[in-house]
Design a protein around this motif. Structure first.
Motif, PDB file in Angstrom:
ATOM      1  N   VAL A 285       0.850  -1.205   0.000  1.00 56.49           N
ATOM      2  CA  VAL A 285       0.000   0.000   0.000  1.00 56.49           C
ATOM      3  C   VAL A 285       0.882   1.251   0.000  1.00 56.49           C
ATOM      4  N   VAL A 286       1.915   1.227   0.874  1.00 54.71           N
ATOM      5  CA  VAL A 286       2.805   2.402   0.968  1.00 54.71           C
ATOM      6  C   VAL A 286       3.515   2.621  -0.369  1.00 54.71           C
ATOM      7  N   MET A 287       4.000   1.507  -0.964  1.00 53.37           N
ATOM      8  CA  MET A 287       4.746   1.650  -2.231  1.00 53.37           C
ATOM      9  C   MET A 287       3.833   2.136  -3.350  1.00 53.37           C
ATOM     10  N   MET A 288       2.661   1.535  -3.450  1.00 48.13           N
ATOM     11  CA  MET A 288       1.759   1.926  -4.550  1.00 48.13           C
ATOM     12  C   MET A 288       1.279   3.374  -4.397  1.00 48.13           C
ATOM     13  N   THR A 289       0.955   3.734  -3.153  1.00 49.00           N
ATOM     14  CA  THR A 289       0.494   5.118  -2.963  1.00 49.00           C
ATOM     15  C   THR A 289       1.654   6.100  -3.189  1.00 49.00           C
ATOM     16  N   SER A 290       2.874   5.677  -2.815  1.00 46.56           N
ATOM     17  CA  SER A 290       4.026   6.563  -3.039  1.00 46.56           C
ATOM     18  C   SER A 290       4.255   6.762  -4.529  1.00 46.56           C
ATOM     19  N   VAL A 291       4.182   5.652  -5.284  1.00 47.60           N
ATOM     20  CA  VAL A 291       4.400   5.750  -6.732  1.00 47.60           C
ATOM     21  C   VAL A 291       3.311   6.629  -7.353  1.00 47.60           C
ATOM     22  N   THR A 292       2.066   6.437  -6.883  1.00 44.98           N
ATOM     23  CA  THR A 292       0.965   7.257  -7.402  1.00 44.98           C
ATOM     24  C   THR A 292       1.185   8.723  -7.054  1.00 44.98           C
ATOM     25  N   ALA A 293       1.594   8.966  -5.799  1.00 43.22           N
ATOM     26  CA  ALA A 293       1.852  10.355  -5.385  1.00 43.22           C
ATOM     27  C   ALA A 293       2.959  10.962  -6.243  1.00 43.22           C
ATOM     28  N   LEU A 294       3.999  10.158  -6.516  1.00 43.65           N
ATOM     29  CA  LEU A 294       5.092  10.666  -7.355  1.00 43.65           C
ATOM     30  C   LEU A 294       4.591  10.964  -8.766  1.00 43.65           C
ATOM     31  N   GLY A 295       3.694  10.088  -9.251  1.00 40.73           N
ATOM     32  CA  GLY A 295       3.103  10.310 -10.579  1.00 40.73           C
ATOM     33  C   GLY A 295       2.338  11.614 -10.616  1.00 40.73           C
ATOM     34  N   ILE A 296       1.582  11.871  -9.552  1.00 44.70           N
ATOM     35  CA  ILE A 296       0.794  13.112  -9.479  1.00 44.70           C
ATOM     36  C   ILE A 296       1.732  14.319  -9.412  1.00 44.70           C
ATOM     37  N   VAL A 297       2.776  14.194  -8.571  1.00 42.42           N
ATOM     38  CA  VAL A 297       3.751  15.298  -8.459  1.00 42.42           C
ATOM     39  C   VAL A 297       4.397  15.535  -9.825  1.00 42.42           C
ATOM     40  N   GLY A 298       4.751  14.417 -10.495  1.00 41.05           N
ATOM     41  CA  GLY A 298       5.412  14.523 -11.800  1.00 41.05           C
ATOM     42  C   GLY A 298       4.528  15.210 -12.822  1.00 41.05           C
ATOM     43  N   ALA A 300       1.877  17.113 -12.293  1.00 39.44           N
ATOM     44  CA  ALA A 300       1.593  18.507 -11.914  1.00 39.44           C
ATOM     45  C   ALA A 300       2.813  19.382 -12.181  1.00 39.44           C
ATOM     46  N   THR A 301       4.014  18.856 -11.880  1.00 38.99           N
ATOM     47  CA  THR A 301       5.234  19.628 -12.131  1.00 38.99           C
ATOM     48  C   THR A 301       5.398  19.884 -13.627  1.00 38.99           C
ATOM     49  N   PHE A 302       5.098  18.839 -14.431  1.00 37.09           N
ATOM     50  CA  PHE A 302       5.171  19.000 -15.886  1.00 37.09           C
ATOM     51  C   PHE A 302       4.189  20.076 -16.337  1.00 37.09           C
ATOM     52  N   HIS A 303       2.971  20.010 -15.808  1.00 39.45           N
ATOM     53  CA  HIS A 303       1.962  21.000 -16.184  1.00 39.45           C
ATOM     54  C   HIS A 303       2.396  22.413 -15.792  1.00 39.45           C
ATOM     55  N   VAL A 304       2.979  22.533 -14.598  1.00 41.80           N
ATOM     56  CA  VAL A 304       3.417  23.862 -14.135  1.00 41.80           C
ATOM     57  C   VAL A 304       4.514  24.394 -15.061  1.00 41.80           C
ATOM     58  N   LEU A 384       0.212  19.692  -3.805  1.00 40.29           N
ATOM     59  CA  LEU A 384       0.348  20.970  -3.111  1.00 40.29           C
ATOM     60  C   LEU A 384       1.678  21.663  -3.427  1.00 40.29           C
ATOM     61  N   TRP A 385       2.753  20.869  -3.447  1.00 39.25           N
ATOM     62  CA  TRP A 385       4.078  21.459  -3.682  1.00 39.25           C
ATOM     63  C   TRP A 385       4.182  22.069  -5.082  1.00 39.25           C
ATOM     64  N   PRO A 386       3.887  21.284  -6.158  1.00 37.76           N
ATOM     65  CA  PRO A 386       3.933  21.928  -7.481  1.00 37.76           C
ATOM     66  C   PRO A 386       2.910  23.057  -7.612  1.00 37.76           C
ATOM     67  N   ALA A 387       1.763  22.942  -6.946  1.00 42.44           N
ATOM     68  CA  ALA A 387       0.742  24.001  -7.036  1.00 42.44           C
ATOM     69  C   ALA A 387       1.262  25.288  -6.403  1.00 42.44           C
ATOM     70  N   ARG A 388       1.966  25.141  -5.288  1.00 39.40           N
ATOM     71  CA  ARG A 388       2.523  26.340  -4.633  1.00 39.40           C
ATOM     72  C   ARG A 388       3.628  26.957  -5.493  1.00 39.40           C
ATOM     73  N   ARG A 389       4.376  26.089  -6.171  1.00 34.55           N
ATOM     74  CA  ARG A 389       5.396  26.612  -7.105  1.00 34.55           C
ATOM     75  C   ARG A 389       4.722  27.394  -8.215  1.00 34.55           C
ATOM     76  N   ALA A 390       3.596  26.867  -8.688  1.00 31.04           N
ATOM     77  CA  ALA A 390       2.856  27.566  -9.746  1.00 31.04           C
ATOM     78  C   ALA A 390       2.363  28.924  -9.241  1.00 31.04           C
ATOM     79  N   GLY A 391       1.870  28.930  -7.994  1.00 29.17           N
ATOM     80  CA  GLY A 391       1.356  30.165  -7.400  1.00 29.17           C
ATOM     81  C   GLY A 391       2.443  31.222  -7.249  1.00 29.17           C
ATOM     82  N   ALA A 392       3.697  30.746  -7.155  1.00 23.90           N
ATOM     83  CA  ALA A 392       4.804  31.687  -6.947  1.00 23.90           C
ATOM     84  C   ALA A 392       5.305  32.294  -8.260  1.00 23.90           C
ATOM     85  N   ILE A 393       4.764  31.833  -9.400  1.00 23.97           N
ATOM     86  CA  ILE A 393       5.202  32.399 -10.696  1.00 23.97           C
ATOM     87  C   ILE A 393       4.740  33.857 -10.774  1.00 23.97           C
ATOM     88  N   GLU A 394       5.686  34.712 -11.139  1.00 21.18           N
ATOM     89  CA  GLU A 394       5.402  36.147 -11.154  1.00 21.18           C
ATOM     90  C   GLU A 394       4.563  36.526 -12.370  1.00 21.18           C
TER      91      GLU A 394
END
Lengths: 402, 236
Positions: A285-298, A300-304, A384-394
């Motif tokens: 469960v921890v591994m699958m959710t971590s991989v999924t979370a990384l996928g989401i971060v990835g 979102a970061t790509f989108h940002v 949240l992390w990539p979203a906050r990075r997006a929010g910080a774009i001037e």
């Protein structure tokens, strides 16, 4: 902020979104079923034993020489055990509860051999067994010393038995069981003289006999191999184990004390596969959710990164930092929801297949809900992390050439 | 409308300090159409960024519509950008995944208008720029001139008092550039103050006043003689 334009933008950039949605769906299907299995195994491992398990010691004695005298040795052993300082009570016990080893027999409430048979764990004990296990007499009376047969001629049902509360319910429902008859498969009758508080029998996982279904016989059993249950005072168990082994080996001719072990020994052994399954599934469960979370971060970061100019333009047009963060949270929430709905259908399909193929219980909706909630929260935390990075774009990025 | 006094802006890296603006002074009255010209690297874009509250000045005072914007926080600056300023960018800056209607809707949503109000404003703005029939087209389905007209519709839908245009015809051919400039002139005649940043003196001639920026300073402020009605204008 409305959902429609975010959804329509998401639908026009499907590839990454579909991949992460599928990942969320598969993760949900797996973790919903894993949560269910973990909960079932935890329930099994933490099921109340009903006895004073933490203070119980079990002893195995094995007669081997021609000079071995079974009854005399048992009497001497029990006298010694009961006299040892730190011992609350001791009794012979044919099997060890929750050890996955023991005897069972079928019992009927009518002499008619076609009557329904109720299986139960059979434990051969002496009148001291209630104190030795820390059980309570719920109804009727205890065995009397004179009713104990140390060396029975056969394995037949003795004339008097005591039964557990669960067994009493199985045989006679809510009606009083004391004084009522029980029969063995051969039609031999015994009478229930007492009902004892429940404790887990030899097979904690069993359905038939049920884990708490026990019939107690006041007999010494056949053969030269025997066991005792010794109940220690709180804090005395570990000190008593080597002492019992040493003192018993000093008495009795032609026999050996093969082991003296705390009840924990069997609990660890019996439930080891369950604990391993819990650890394995939790890791999964921890591994699958971590991989999924990384996928989401990835994603979102790509989108940002891909939308820096667009985000700068939105900021220039009046979006606050919080508006940009909300945009990404909503976008990810929509993505997660799509994956969660698909995953829920997958989870139920998988559960249905498992139920038909392996007779496993069906997956309750609550576990799918729990997994969905966990994934939704995890997804929002991950983005949240990539979203906050997006929010910080001037906003000045809108006029720059990227 | 716009009052900048002694504005300075310095960009710093570990090795270099670049003075993008030095002691820039400029006042723009309400309803004016001002062109800011200057060669590449003169500080035009920095001026536009500061004038549009896209970034802050390092020194000086800036009052926009009577408000001292230098001391405002990020959210307050975002609110002023949303309510008082319309932006037209050289590269149009349309959101490629949104259709024309939704692109024009972006600043209106941040403004918090109700759906009916937004729809009325979007339709009015698209009507004005001649794209009412293209509401559900994506930017990629439009020509450059049409995209810029969508950007203008987006800029004016909120009825801002101040329009900032950054090389609005830079990516357009001459015919489309003329159409865009005509449109800006029309918007200005309706009372909207316009500051146009361009490197093209011919475009600047369409403004009431030309300000030349060189090395971060205003070097020349001169009114243009009004162009005779119907006279052709050469554009880049």
């Amino acid at each position: 902020m409305d959902i429609r334009p975010i959804l329509s933008a998401l639908l026009r950039n499907r590839t990454g979104a579909v991949l992460v949605g599928v990942q969320v769906a598969i993760t949900l299907a797996v973790i919903a079923n894993a949560f269910f299995v973990i909960a079932k195994r935890l329930e099994l491992v933490h099921r109340p034993s009903g006895n004073d398990s933490a203070n119980l010691i079990f002893v195995q004695s094995e007669g081997y020489g021609p000079e071995y005298q079974h009854v005399a040795t048992m009497r001497a052993d029990l006298a010694l055990l009961r006299a040892l300082p730190g011992v609350v009570a001791a009794a012979p016990s044919s099997s060890v509860p929750e050890s996955d080893g023991g005897s069972s027999s079928g019992y009927l409430t009518s002499p008619d051999p076609k009557a329904p048979v109720t299986n139960a764990n059979v434990m051969e004990v002496d009148p001291a067994f209630l104190d030795a296990y820390g059980l309570k007499l719920v109804a009727g009376r205890k065995f009397r010393p004179e009713e104990y047969v140390a060396e029975p001629a056969n394995n037949d049902l003795p004339p008097l038995v005591m039964i557990s509360e669960s067994m009493a319910k199985r045989l006679y429902g809510d009606a009083p069981a004391v004084g009522r008859p029980v029969y063995d498969n051969g039609g031999k009758q015994g009478t229930i003289i007492g009902v004892v508080s429940d404790m887990l029998g030899s097979w904690p996982r069993n359905v038939r006999p049920g884990p708490y279904d026990i019939v107690y016989h006041a007999t010494g059993g056949l053969g030269r191999s025997w066991r005792y249950v010794v109940r220690a005072r709180l804090g005395e168990r570990d000190r008593l184990i080597p002492e019992i082994e040493k003192r018993l080996n000093e008495i009795g001719n032609g026999r050996a004390v093969t082991w003296v072990r705390p009840h924990d020994f069997w609990l660890l052994r019996t439930f080891r596969p369950d604990r391993r399954m819990i650890v394995f599934l939790t890791t999964l469960v921890v591994m699958m959710t971590s991989v999924t979370a990384l996928g989401i971060v990835g994603l979102a970061t790509f989108h940002v990164n891909a939308r820096r100019k667009q985000i700068g333009t939105r900021r220039a047009l009046g979006a606050r930092r919080a508006d940009i963060v909300h945009y990404f949270l909503i976008e990810n929430g929509l993505l997660s929801l799509a994956g969660i709905v698909t995953g829920a259908l997958l989870a139920w399909a998988a559960s249905g297949w498992l139920a038909s193929a392996f007779q496993t219980p069906p997956l309750p909706a609550g576990y799918v809900g729990l997994a969905a909630l966990a994934l939704l929260v995890l997804g929002q935390l991950a983005v949240l992390w990539p979203a906050r990075r997006a929010g910080a774009i001037e906003p000045a990025v809108a006029t720059r050439t990227l | 409308m716009l009052d900048m006094q002694h504005i300075s802006k310095v960009y710093r890296t570990e090795l270099v300090e670049t003075h993008a603006l030095r002691d820039l002074n400029l006042t723009v009255a309400e309803g004016e159409f001002v062109a800011v010209t200057g060669p590449s690297g003169s500080g035009k874009t920095t001026f536009l960024n500061i004038a549009g509250l896209l970034e802050s000045a390092d020194g000086g005072h800036y009052r926009l519509d009577g408000v001292d914007v230098g001391s405002l926080g990020d959210d307050a600056r975002a609110r002023i950008r949303n309510q008082k300023i319309g932006f037209i960018f050289q590269g149009f800056n349309l959101i490629p995944d949104l259709d024309v209607f939704d692109n024009v809707d972006v600043p209106l949503r941040y403004r918090g208008f109700a759906a009916r109000e937004r729809r009325a404003r979007i339709e009015r703005a698209l009507e004005l720029v001649g794209l009412a029939a293209r509401q559900r087209h994506l930017p990629s389905q439009l020509s450059g001139g049409q995209q810029q007209r969508v950007a203008i519709a987006r800029a004016i839908a909120g009825e801002p008092r101040f329009l900032l245009a950054d090389e609005p015809t830079g990516n357009l051919d001459s015919l489309m550039a003329r159409q865009i400039m005509d449109l800006l002139g029309e918007i200005n005649r309706s009372g909207t103050t316009i500051v146009l940043v361009t490197h093209d003196p011919e475009l600047a001639r369409r403004a009431h006043r030309n300000i030349h920026v060189m090395d971060g300073e205003v070097t020349d402020l001169k009114p243009f003689a009004p162009r005779p009605a119907g006279a052709p204008v050469a554009v880049a």
